[in-house]
Design a protein around this motif. Structure first.
Motif: not given
Length: 127
Positions: A37-41, A78-82, A88-91
């Motif tokens: 999950v990223v913010v920048d396309p 498995p999830v990688y978050l920037t 910004r991901l609330p929950d």
């Protein structure tokens, strides 16, 4: 490029990325879907290029916060978050395999960037 930067009196930084986090994600791709999950396309596109030749590349799922629905991520995937996506991901409580946040730049690159910013700010203060 470095000689040109020196001739022009411009700073030169070679940004090197850490590869250990990408290697772990590539290993997981062979086992099944791996989500980012990223913010920048633009980073989403870059991830697709990074993993294009990895075994299991078709298992890469990149979601852009604000554009894609994070509820489509299976709980056990498995999830990688920037860093920004984490903020910004609330929950995130339903996601069971959020990978630890990793630094993207090598320590040397981080030091070069920090030094550049510090020197630029000190120079601006001196003006």
């Amino acid at each position: 490029m470095q000689p040109i930067a020196i001739q022009l009196g411009k700073p030169w930084i070679v940004a090197e990325l850490r590869t250990d986090g990408f290697a772990e994600a590539a290993r997981r791709l062979a086992d099944g879907p791996v989500y980012y999950v990223v913010v920048d396309p633009r980073f989403a596109e870059k991830l697709a290029r990074i993993f294009a030749s990895a075994p299991g590349a078709a298992n890469l799922r990149v979601l852009v916060h604000g554009r894609d629905d994070p509820d489509q991520i299976p709980e056990a995937a498995p999830v990688y978050l920037t860093r920004l996506a984490r903020e910004r991901l609330p929950d995130r409580s339903r996601l069971k395999q959020i990978m630890p946040q990793a630094r993207v730049f090598t320590p040397d690159t981080a030091r070069q960037i920090f030094t550049f910013i510090l020197r630029a700010n000190l120079a601006a203060l001196a003006e």
